[in-house]
Design a protein around this motif. Structure first.
Motif: not given
Length: 89
Positions: A41, A44, A62-63, A65-67, A69-71
């Motif tokens: 966090s 991010v 963006g990719r 960041r999304s990886q 957050i998914e992790k």
């Protein structure tokens, strides 16, 4: 410890305020999971750090960041199986 106003805070109040500080009954898996989530966090939340990782991985911000957050869902993999003690009757 004290607050900015000068009032002292007990360890119990501190642990109630911040989830990641842990407690005596916390398992190692829970503690490590909290550490990884806090780290992800932070990455991010800090744009410069996130863009550094994006450049290093040759991915878009963006990719990355999304990886991250998914992790955060299971940063250390699935939780270990709990042993159930069987009581003989």
């Amino acid at each position: 410890m004290s607050t900015p106003g000068g009032a002292t805070i007990s360890a119990d109040q501190l642990k109630a305020r911040y989830i990641g500080t842990g407690h005596a009954d916390m398992a190692k898996y829970e503690w490590v999971t909290n550490q990884h989530r806090d780290t992800l966090s932070s990455h991010v939340g800090h744009y410069d750090q996130l863009s550094y990782y994006a450049v290093a991985q040759n991915e878009s911000i963006g990719r990355v960041r999304s990886q991250m957050i998914e992790k955060m869902v299971q940063p250390c993999g699935p939780p270990p199986k709990k042993e159930e003690s069987v009581m003989e009757e």
